[in-house]
Design a protein around this motif. Structure first.
Motif, PDB file in Angstrom:
ATOM      1  N   ILE A  86      -6.747   8.559  -9.119  1.00  0.00           N
ATOM      2  CA  ILE A  86      -5.331   8.251  -9.350  1.00  0.00           C
ATOM      3  C   ILE A  86      -4.559   9.520  -9.694  1.00  0.00           C
ATOM      4  O   ILE A  86      -4.961  10.273 -10.600  1.00  0.00           O
ATOM      5  N   ILE A  87      -3.459   9.757  -8.970  1.00  0.00           N
ATOM      6  CA  ILE A  87      -2.566  10.830  -9.407  1.00  0.00           C
ATOM      7  C   ILE A  87      -1.266  10.180  -9.887  1.00  0.00           C
ATOM      8  O   ILE A  87      -0.841   9.156  -9.348  1.00  0.00           O
ATOM      9  N   TYR A 110      -3.722   7.109   0.352  1.00  0.00           N
ATOM     10  CA  TYR A 110      -3.265   6.780  -1.011  1.00  0.00           C
ATOM     11  C   TYR A 110      -2.387   5.538  -1.025  1.00  0.00           C
ATOM     12  O   TYR A 110      -1.461   5.407  -0.231  1.00  0.00           O
ATOM     13  N   LEU A 111      -2.679   4.655  -1.963  1.00  0.00           N
ATOM     14  CA  LEU A 111      -1.852   3.482  -2.185  1.00  0.00           C
ATOM     15  C   LEU A 111      -0.649   3.938  -3.009  1.00  0.00           C
ATOM     16  O   LEU A 111      -0.810   4.708  -3.955  1.00  0.00           O
ATOM     17  N   LYS A 125      -1.570  -3.100 -21.004  1.00  0.00           N
ATOM     18  CA  LYS A 125      -1.506  -4.240 -20.077  1.00  0.00           C
ATOM     19  C   LYS A 125      -1.111  -3.742 -18.675  1.00  0.00           C
ATOM     20  O   LYS A 125      -1.703  -4.155 -17.682  1.00  0.00           O
ATOM     21  N   PHE A 126      -0.143  -2.856 -18.623  1.00  0.00           N
ATOM     22  CA  PHE A 126       0.277  -2.287 -17.332  1.00  0.00           C
ATOM     23  C   PHE A 126      -0.886  -1.498 -16.723  1.00  0.00           C
ATOM     24  O   PHE A 126      -1.155  -1.587 -15.526  1.00  0.00           O
ATOM     25  N   ALA A 127      -1.569  -0.708 -17.571  1.00  0.00           N
ATOM     26  CA  ALA A 127      -2.684   0.101 -17.055  1.00  0.00           C
ATOM     27  C   ALA A 127      -3.759  -0.809 -16.461  1.00  0.00           C
ATOM     28  O   ALA A 127      -4.264  -0.555 -15.355  1.00  0.00           O
ATOM     29  N   ASP A 128      -4.092  -1.890 -17.170  1.00  0.00           N
ATOM     30  CA  ASP A 128      -5.142  -2.793 -16.681  1.00  0.00           C
ATOM     31  C   ASP A 128      -4.760  -3.384 -15.325  1.00  0.00           C
ATOM     32  O   ASP A 128      -5.575  -3.468 -14.415  1.00  0.00           O
ATOM     33  N   ALA A 129      -3.492  -3.790 -15.221  1.00  0.00           N
ATOM     34  CA  ALA A 129      -3.045  -4.400 -13.955  1.00  0.00           C
ATOM     35  C   ALA A 129      -3.112  -3.378 -12.824  1.00  0.00           C
ATOM     36  O   ALA A 129      -3.526  -3.706 -11.708  1.00  0.00           O
ATOM     37  N   VAL A 136      -5.794  -1.075  -7.958  1.00  0.00           N
ATOM     38  CA  VAL A 136      -6.307   0.118  -7.260  1.00  0.00           C
ATOM     39  C   VAL A 136      -7.780  -0.047  -6.881  1.00  0.00           C
ATOM     40  O   VAL A 136      -8.200   0.329  -5.785  1.00  0.00           O
ATOM     41  N   GLY A 137      -8.560  -0.617  -7.787  1.00  0.00           N
ATOM     42  CA  GLY A 137     -10.012  -0.742  -7.532  1.00  0.00           C
ATOM     43  C   GLY A 137     -10.605   0.635  -7.322  1.00  0.00           C
ATOM     44  O   GLY A 137     -10.352   1.554  -8.095  1.00  0.00           O
ATOM     45  N   ASP A 138     -11.393   0.818  -6.257  1.00  0.00           N
ATOM     46  CA  ASP A 138     -11.951   2.158  -6.047  1.00  0.00           C
ATOM     47  C   ASP A 138     -11.235   2.923  -4.937  1.00  0.00           C
ATOM     48  O   ASP A 138     -11.748   3.884  -4.394  1.00  0.00           O
ATOM     49  N   ARG A 139      -9.988   2.449  -4.655  1.00  0.00           N
ATOM     50  CA  ARG A 139      -9.201   3.199  -3.667  1.00  0.00           C
ATOM     51  C   ARG A 139      -8.534   4.391  -4.336  1.00  0.00           C
ATOM     52  O   ARG A 139      -8.621   4.566  -5.550  1.00  0.00           O
TER      53      ARG A 139
END
Ligand code: F6P
Length: 493
Positions: A179-180, A18-19, A141-145, A150-153
């Motif tokens: 994503i959690i 997890y990132l 905007k935050f969500a998009d960034a 994250v990409g597909d990680r």
């Protein structure tokens, strides 16, 4: 005891692939122009004080609003840089906001609506549809960034505070099972009677209930949140698990009382640098009094600064024998000054300082010293060390880390903490600090007298106990507990 090392180890073992991403409005490091050069500062405030040491310990990525006038000049083409700039440990990704976005999202909906709504300090919230639209836009905007990072990680996104109530929903709506999210609400959550006036209450609650975990400082704020949900939207409360289920998705609600980097603060306060800073500050501000009392706050109407000044005025009226021997040092950075309530507060404080100093001054002595210049973090620590008493008098505060930071610097176990009963930190320190109700001027004046005249052995006993509490419940334990709850590993004390 949890340390930087044990948190790092827990993260390495448990976070796996997890990132780790932290999202907040305020950036931890800000670049600005000064005298033809670019300088940087660590930002003030609870979120940065708490999370910067955690991020230094475990790397990861922090996404925040780039608000410094030299911020754009110090990032790479992906808007990233390594921080702290002088000793890189983790990545900061800056998000740019237009003036219009900052006005509506930060000054408007976050700080003229949600902030006064969440704090019971009798400042009326203002709700504007245009502010809400900007709040939505910036959360997106935050969500998009984040989604791009994250990409597909797989990622664990740790969202901070009331500026980001819609972010969890936007992240989850993007269909991201990878994503959690854990969201920590750093300010109080009001009771349902207060919250119900918010025209966007449904949207805010639904946004927050997209989280996997929602944390508050104290159990009382968790209870308020659950009671609000029960009154306002269709959702099921599971009392056993202390969670809320909405649309088949479960959000755990938990209390995690935040702490400070005790070890670092204690070590720094013993350093040669701090001793030199103490000497420098004494000379610069002519501090040679028997009794030095300190207040350190962002200038905010929730912090009870005028109330504290009135208590000092009353203290000097009742106990004039302390004139000449006592000084009160107020430090505080200006904040959110484009909002009328903050500008008015600043004017009120300036007028009060002037009036009280004039009233009590004698032979070159004045009771209040208002330090207006920027202080480096070591200078703040040096001020804590110079103070026999620290007064923390908010009208309402989620936790208040000034109280804990002061305790952490008192390595010789001297010093007395005067603490408002309306802070989260009062839950942990109420038996050893001198408790005040900042609305009660007469009693506050007497409690200041009590602090000044406390027997040395008694003060030492109390400080020792507070230090034990603050060192045990430090910032690494706070972070470790949140991660353990979310990643379902056993939390070892
Ligand atoms: O602790 C509450 C909080 O809003 C934090 O999010 C923030 O770091 C701090 O107060 C300072 O406020 P601001 O970022 O608006 O200056």
């Amino acid at each position: 005891m949890w340390t930087k090392g044990s948190l790092k180890k827990a993260i390495e073992e448990q976070l796996g692939e997890y990132l780790l991403i932290v999202a907040s409005n305020r950036e931890p490091y800000i670049h600005m122009h000064k005298k033809g050069k670019i300088i940087f500062q660590r930002s003030a405030g609870g979120v940065v004080t708490a999370l910067d040491p955690v991020m230094k310990a475990c790397s990861g990525l922090w996404i925040a609003h780039g608000s410094g006038d030299a911020d754009k000049k110090t990032v790479d083409k992906h808007d990233r840089l390594q921080v702290p700039p002088d000793d890189p440990k983790y990545t900061l990704h800056r998000i740019w906001l237009t003036k219009e976005e900052e006005d509506g999202y930060y000054y408007g909906f976050s700080n003229e609506a949600l902030w006064p709504l969440s704090h019971i300090s009798y400042t009326r919230p203002h709700f504007e549809e245009t502010d809400w639209k900007m709040y939505e836009k910036v959360n997106r905007k935050f969500a998009d960034a984040i989604l791009k990072e994250v990409g597909d990680r797989k990622a664990f996104v740790w969202i901070q505070d009331y500026h980001m109530a819609l972010l969890p929903k936007f992240l989850k709506e993007a269909g991201c099972n990878n994503i959690i999210t854990a969201h920590f609400w750093h300010i109080p959550w009001p009771n349902p009677e207060v919250f119900r006036i918010c025209p966007k209450k449904k949207e805010i609650l639904e946004g927050l209930l997209a989280n996997d975990l929602l944390g508050f400082h104290i159990r009382y704020h968790c209870e308020n949140f659950i009671a609000t949900v029960e009154k306002e939207i269709e959702a099921r409360v599971d009392r056993e698990r202390f969670s809320i289920i909405k649309g088949g998705h479960e959000t755990l609600i938990r209390a995690f009382p935040i702490g400070v980097d005790y070890e670092y603060v204690a070590e720094l306060s013993e350093s040669k640098e701090i001793k030199e800073d103490m000497q420098g500050l004494k000379e610069e501000f002519l501090i040679n009094h028997d009794f030095v009392m300190l207040g350190l706050d962002r200038i905010d109407y929730t912090k009870g600064i005028p109330e504290r000044l009135r208590a000092i005025d009353r203290f000097l009226e009742k106990y004039p024998e302390y004139k000449g021997k006592f000084v009160f040092i107020q430090m505080g950075r200006l904040s959110r000054i484009h909002i009328p309530a903050y500008k008015d507060l600043n004017d009120e404080i300036n007028a009060l300082v002037e009036e009280i100093n004039w009233k009590h001054s004698q032979e070159g002595w004045q009771p209040i010293l208002f330090v207006r210049r920027h202080l480096s973090y070591p200078e703040v620590i040096a001020f804590y060390k110079l103070a026999n008493i620290c007064i923390v008098s908010p009208l309402h505060d989620g936790m208040n880390l000034v109280a804990k930071e002061y305790v952490a610097t008192r390595t010789d176990n001297t010093g007395v903490l005067v603490l408002s009963q309306f802070t989260g930190s009062a839950r942990e320190l109420q038996h050893e600090a001198i408790m005040i109700n900042p609305y009660d001027t007469e009693d506050c004046a007497d409690r200041i007298k009590e602090a000044i005249s406390m027997d040395k052995a008694e003060a030492k006993r109390r400080m020792q106990k507070m230090r034990e509490q603050v060192s045990r419940n430090n910032i690494y334990r706070w972070a470790g507990k949140i991660l353990a709850e979310l990643l379902r590993f056993e939390f070892k004390e």
